[in-house]
Every structure is written in C-alpha cells, then in structure tokens.
Design a protein around this motif. Structure first.
Motif, PDB file in Angstrom:
ATOM      1  N   MET A 119       0.865  -1.026  -0.006  1.00 28.71           N
ATOM      2  CA  MET A 119       0.017   0.182   0.099  1.00 28.71           C
ATOM      3  C   MET A 119       0.851   1.142  -0.167  1.00 28.71           C
ATOM      4  SD  MET A 119      -2.859  -1.218   2.745  1.00 28.71           S
ATOM      5  CE  MET A 119      -3.718   0.333   2.655  1.00 28.71           C
ATOM      6  N   ILE A 120       1.871   1.389   0.699  1.00 31.78           N
ATOM      7  CA  ILE A 120       3.027   2.258   0.656  1.00 31.78           C
ATOM      8  C   ILE A 120       3.396   2.710  -0.519  1.00 31.78           C
ATOM      9  CG2 ILE A 120       4.910   3.209   1.792  1.00 31.78           C
ATOM     10  CD1 ILE A 120       4.472   1.678   4.261  1.00 31.78           C
ATOM     11  N   PHE A 169      -7.407   4.653  -1.306  1.00 28.60           N
ATOM     12  CA  PHE A 169      -8.654   4.789  -0.329  1.00 28.60           C
ATOM     13  C   PHE A 169      -9.604   5.467  -1.068  1.00 28.60           C
ATOM     14  CE2 PHE A 169     -11.321   6.343   2.970  1.00 28.60           C
ATOM     15  CZ  PHE A 169     -11.605   5.262   3.658  1.00 28.60           C
ATOM     16  N   TYR A 170     -10.855   4.964  -1.415  1.00 26.81           N
ATOM     17  CA  TYR A 170     -12.204   5.528  -2.074  1.00 26.81           C
ATOM     18  C   TYR A 170     -13.177   5.823  -0.962  1.00 26.81           C
ATOM     19  CZ  TYR A 170      -9.473   4.381  -6.384  1.00 26.81           C
ATOM     20  OH  TYR A 170      -8.398   4.561  -7.323  1.00 26.81           O
ATOM     21  N   ASP A 171     -13.754   6.943  -1.018  1.00 23.59           N
ATOM     22  CA  ASP A 171     -15.051   7.364  -0.442  1.00 23.59           C
ATOM     23  C   ASP A 171     -16.196   6.950  -1.169  1.00 23.59           C
ATOM     24  OD1 ASP A 171     -14.188   8.450   2.071  1.00 23.59           O
ATOM     25  OD2 ASP A 171     -13.631  10.171   0.993  1.00 23.59           O
ATOM     26  N   PHE A 172     -17.074   6.144  -0.717  1.00 21.02           N
ATOM     27  CA  PHE A 172     -18.279   6.070  -1.678  1.00 21.02           C
ATOM     28  C   PHE A 172     -19.549   6.680  -1.334  1.00 21.02           C
ATOM     29  CE2 PHE A 172     -17.650   2.208   1.382  1.00 21.02           C
ATOM     30  CZ  PHE A 172     -19.016   2.436   2.144  1.00 21.02           C
ATOM     31  N   TYR A 173     -19.303   7.292  -0.318  1.00 22.04           N
ATOM     32  CA  TYR A 173     -20.604   8.402   0.004  1.00 22.04           C
ATOM     33  C   TYR A 173     -19.910   9.666  -0.324  1.00 22.04           C
ATOM     34  CZ  TYR A 173     -23.018   4.781   2.662  1.00 22.04           C
ATOM     35  OH  TYR A 173     -23.519   3.616   3.022  1.00 22.04           O
ATOM     36  N   PHE A 211      -8.319  -0.228  -1.844  1.00 21.99           N
ATOM     37  CA  PHE A 211      -8.132  -0.940  -3.180  1.00 21.99           C
ATOM     38  C   PHE A 211      -6.961  -1.491  -3.292  1.00 21.99           C
ATOM     39  CE2 PHE A 211      -8.794  -0.156  -8.106  1.00 21.99           C
ATOM     40  CZ  PHE A 211      -9.001  -1.383  -8.319  1.00 21.99           C
ATOM     41  N   PHE A 212      -6.721  -2.752  -3.496  1.00 20.19           N
ATOM     42  CA  PHE A 212      -5.568  -3.595  -4.052  1.00 20.19           C
ATOM     43  C   PHE A 212      -5.777  -4.157  -5.234  1.00 20.19           C
ATOM     44  CE2 PHE A 212      -5.589  -3.817   0.720  1.00 20.19           C
ATOM     45  CZ  PHE A 212      -4.462  -4.197   1.310  1.00 20.19           C
ATOM     46  N   VAL A 260      -9.341  -6.297  -5.508  1.00 23.62           N
ATOM     47  CA  VAL A 260      -9.868  -6.508  -4.539  1.00 23.62           C
ATOM     48  C   VAL A 260      -9.948  -5.258  -3.741  1.00 23.62           C
ATOM     49  CG1 VAL A 260      -9.717  -7.827  -2.333  1.00 23.62           C
ATOM     50  CG2 VAL A 260      -8.428  -8.405  -4.351  1.00 23.62           C
ATOM     51  N   PHE A 261     -11.336  -5.026  -3.023  1.00 21.62           N
ATOM     52  CA  PHE A 261     -11.485  -3.891  -2.008  1.00 21.62           C
ATOM     53  C   PHE A 261     -12.037  -4.415  -0.599  1.00 21.62           C
ATOM     54  CE2 PHE A 261     -12.915  -2.876  -6.315  1.00 21.62           C
ATOM     55  CZ  PHE A 261     -12.481  -1.605  -6.634  1.00 21.62           C
TER      56      PHE A 261
END
Length: 232
Positions: free
Chosen positions: A1-2, A12-16, A34-35, A75-76
C-alpha cells in the motif's frame, strides 16, 4: 500500500459524498481500500469481522486482499460503520454500487464479482448474497458470483443464494458450530451449492490460518470462486 501511494495511486475511496456524510455522520468512517490486480479482472469485496464494534482489517482484510491481488484479482477491503449490522450491510450495498458505477475508472470488471466476509463481516456478505444490494439501499445489481463466509452462524437465507463457501473451527467459542451446519444443510436442501470446511482446534478468528490445519483455505476458496467464473 505504501508503494502504491508513493507511486501516486489512490488506495482509499469514499463511496459516500460529502453531503451524505454530513447528513449522516456514521458514513464518515466508511471507505474502500483498493488492492489492484489485473486490469478488467473481476473484483472481490472483503468484509473483516469485529463484532460490529471495530473493523479488523489488519487481520481479516488486508491479508486476504493481498493474496487475492497476487492472483490477479481486484480487491476492495470495506471499512464499514460499526454499531449496527443493518447499517454495515447498507454500507456494503453502497460500496458495491459505487464499484459498479465507477468500474471504468477503477479498471475492474463487474462480471463474476465475489463477496468475502469473516465473522461479523460474513453476515454482511451473506445478506447481500441472499437479498441483493437494492434491498439495502444500493443500486439494483446482479448478485455476487460466489459468497465466501468464515466462522459465522448467520441463519437467514433466501433460497436463491449464490454458491457459498463456508468454514469454521469445531472448537469456536463464539460461533455455534451446530448453527453453522444447520445453515449449510438448509442451503444444500434448497439446491444451493455449498463447500463446507470444519477445522480442528483453531478457535475463532483464525485469519489466513497460517501454521494451522486451516492453512491454505484461501486456495480452496479461490478455486471455488474460479469454478463458477466459467458458468457465467
């Protein structure tokens, strides 16, 4: 992730929307890690456990996502709101809807998606598998190709559930194993394909099961998923 962040990628995703989070502060905690796998490959959403008091991503989220992404899948890992099973299930419905709506931007296929959950998280994926996303406030979308459930006794099902992979340890002190097996039998009796694994002596929350009898369960679960890709 780094490495992803260092390379300028969003992880990283906001879905709202901000307005939705202002109207309902519980939505402010939510999001998707998110991977990435291969472009346009199917996606999975992983829902960690935590008794709806916390979200155990480090133990039952990120490790699963890493293994799946190594196999080329997108993958989430869902960070859902705590305190309410219904609210968390609504978060999952919103997250899946977001992925479908933004599939081109995310670079994922919306065919043959899979939902994975452990403990409390498995209750979320089972509910979406049974009743779909629209039941919980999401868009009217196809049900998942498969559902992967780890150590939960969630009793409810619709009779029209997707193929389901189930696992538990026989000495689980939190989950009633007899109730798990009652669900497995009910699904089988309804004509729903189930693959069931019961392990020995590893308790609740065994994660990847490294060093235990359950080690390698992910290979079995991935194979179960892949067995149904060709049926779509």
């Amino acid at each position: 992730m780094i490495e992803e962040v260092s390379g300028g990628k969003t992880i990283f995703y906001d879905f709202y929307t901000e307005q939705q989070k202002q109207e309902d502060p519980t939505k402010g905690y939510t999001g998707l890690f998110f991977f990435r796998g291969e472009s346009e490959a199917p996606f999975a959403v992983v829902c960690p456990g935590g008794a709806f008091e916390y979200v155990g991503s480090l133990h039952e989220g990120f490790p699963y996502a890493l293994e799946l992404s190594k196999k080329g899948y997108n993958v989430f890992v869902l960070r859902y709101g705590v305190g309410s099973e219904l609210r968390a299930t609504e978060n999952l419905a919103a997250a899946v809807s977001y992925i479908f709506e933004n599939a081109d931007i995310l670079g994922v296929s919306t065919e043959n998606y899979s939902l994975w959950g452990s403990s409390a998280g498995a209750r979320l994926v089972a509910s979406i598998g049974s009743y779909g996303t629209v039941r919980f406030g999401g868009s009217d979308l196809p049900k998942p190709c498969t559902v992967i459930m780890a150590y939960t006794a969630h009793p409810d099902f619709s009779g029209d559930d997707p193929p389901t992979f189930v696992m538990v340890s026989e000495d689980d002190s939190i989950v009633d194993v007899a109730a798990v097996e009652k669900r497995v039998n009910a699904l089988n009796n309804a004509g729903i394909e189930v693959e069931y694994h019961k392990y020995n002596g590893i308790g609740h929350g065994f994660g990847l099961g490294v060093g235990t009898e359950a080690e390698g369960w992910m290979e079995n679960a991935v194979q179960f998923w892949e067995n149904h890709l060709s049926k779509k």
